[in-house]
Scaffold this motif. Sequence first.
Motif, PDB file in Angstrom:
ATOM      1  N   UNK A  79      -1.421  -3.552 -10.183  1.00  0.00           N
ATOM      2  CA  UNK A  79      -2.088  -4.536  -9.337  1.00  0.00           C
ATOM      3  C   UNK A  79      -2.419  -5.786 -10.120  1.00  0.00           C
ATOM      4  N   UNK A  80      -2.937  -5.625 -11.318  1.00  0.00           N
ATOM      5  CA  UNK A  80      -3.312  -6.760 -12.151  1.00  0.00           C
ATOM      6  C   UNK A  80      -2.090  -7.592 -12.540  1.00  0.00           C
ATOM      7  N   UNK A  81      -1.002  -6.929 -12.879  1.00  0.00           N
ATOM      8  CA  UNK A  81       0.196  -7.636 -13.326  1.00  0.00           C
ATOM      9  C   UNK A  81       0.908  -8.375 -12.209  1.00  0.00           C
ATOM     10  N   UNK A  82       0.689  -7.976 -10.983  1.00  0.00           N
ATOM     11  CA  UNK A  82       1.453  -8.563  -9.874  1.00  0.00           C
ATOM     12  C   UNK A  82       0.614  -9.501  -9.020  1.00  0.00           C
ATOM     13  N   UNK A  83      -0.654  -9.726  -9.408  1.00  0.00           N
ATOM     14  CA  UNK A  83      -1.503 -10.603  -8.585  1.00  0.00           C
ATOM     15  C   UNK A  83      -2.380 -11.483  -9.465  1.00  0.00           C
ATOM     16  N   UNK A 100       8.852 -10.080  -7.899  1.00  0.00           N
ATOM     17  CA  UNK A 100       8.839  -9.624  -9.292  1.00  0.00           C
ATOM     18  C   UNK A 100      10.158  -8.932  -9.631  1.00  0.00           C
ATOM     19  N   UNK A 101      10.760  -9.367 -10.728  1.00  0.00           N
ATOM     20  CA  UNK A 101      11.982  -8.745 -11.216  1.00  0.00           C
ATOM     21  C   UNK A 101      11.662  -7.359 -11.775  1.00  0.00           C
ATOM     22  N   UNK A 145      -0.606  -5.076  -2.446  1.00  0.00           N
ATOM     23  CA  UNK A 145       0.150  -6.064  -1.660  1.00  0.00           C
ATOM     24  C   UNK A 145       1.506  -6.376  -2.311  1.00  0.00           C
ATOM     25  N   UNK A 146       2.542  -6.363  -1.493  1.00  0.00           N
ATOM     26  CA  UNK A 146       3.877  -6.686  -1.969  1.00  0.00           C
ATOM     27  C   UNK A 146       4.694  -5.499  -2.422  1.00  0.00           C
TER      28      UNK A 146
END
Length: 392
Positions: A388-392, A330-331, A308-309
Amino acid sequence: MKDLSMIRADTAGLADGRIFLDSAGSSLPPAIVVDTMIAHLRREAEIGGYQAANERLDDLDAVKTSIATLIGATPDTIALSDSASRSWADFAYSVPLRPGDRILISGADYASNAIGALQRAKATGAVVERIPSDDTGRLDTDALAAMLDERVRLVSLQHAPTNGGLVNPIAEATRIAHRVGALVLLDACQSTGQLPIDVTALGVDAMSSTGRKWLRGPRGTGFLYVRRELAQTMEPARLDLHSAEWVGPQEYRLAPDASRFEFWECGVAARLGLGAAVDYLLDQGPDEVYAAVADRAAYLRKTLPEIPGVTVRDLGTEHSGIVSFTVDGHDPEQLRDRLAEHAITVTVSHASSTLLDMTDRTLPAVLRASPHYFVDHHDLDRFHTTLTTLTH
């Protein structure tokens, strides 16, 4: 291609489970490249640089032969340099220009090429114009045809841009440009080593490339291909005692082939390393390598949008091994650094590198993943899970 486990064992940068996805920046050299360079540096320390180079004259000549084999050329059409940008400039700055002459660049052109074209135009009274892109983002060949007239002297084409997976229709664009006698200079910095290249089939007049990216060679290496007729007649903007011979108080004679675009001084160890890298690729079987790169990139383009995203930003209808993407909220630089903490290497491509295209799309930066053939699907799955883990 050799067994993948053997190739990975040849690649020190993959130790300890590291995942390397930046071959579009500076790839990981195989052991033979590193060993070749270190061995020559040690030999220089033992007997001096001149004697050490003299011992390897045949091997240095063979570097051009290997490059020529890879791109469908002949050794006399290859000039070695220290980078793709140097090679591009060596040719572009040698094209005679007059006030009112036109230089055409593509929307995907790299900053160094665009800056060089603008400087040449400023110095000569020529003008730089952009070739439009079509609805898919590729160079618009119909628009190119409509732009042409006898004042077009140089057409700068980008085979595969630095900021995404686009591949441009080079052969068609070259045929069109040649209708008015324009010279076509191809930047193959991001394609050599990951896409099939046959300079005869493409028809380009010159082509610049680097060693450090998909060829897996050392930094500080590159080459210029120049079509034989031009290599025998064109006068480079700069010369030395290698590119020309001083034959009289007021007279010099140009080298008879593409070596007129070379200078005498060079990093011999680096050039031998480049030759080792090209030979390593030839030994693997280039077509198998190209297929493997395409497979890895296609896998990423398929799986990344599942997060997602994430939006994949690649343009065009034919794709290279570069996969560009953004993640909502996210930058890119911060996300690159967080991935690095998990032993995953990606990079960021900023608008300043491909100003025209990125401005059109209102993209200040994109994340760039560029998996080479030494990356496997397990690596890509781990990358997917970590992202996925870093962005959610």
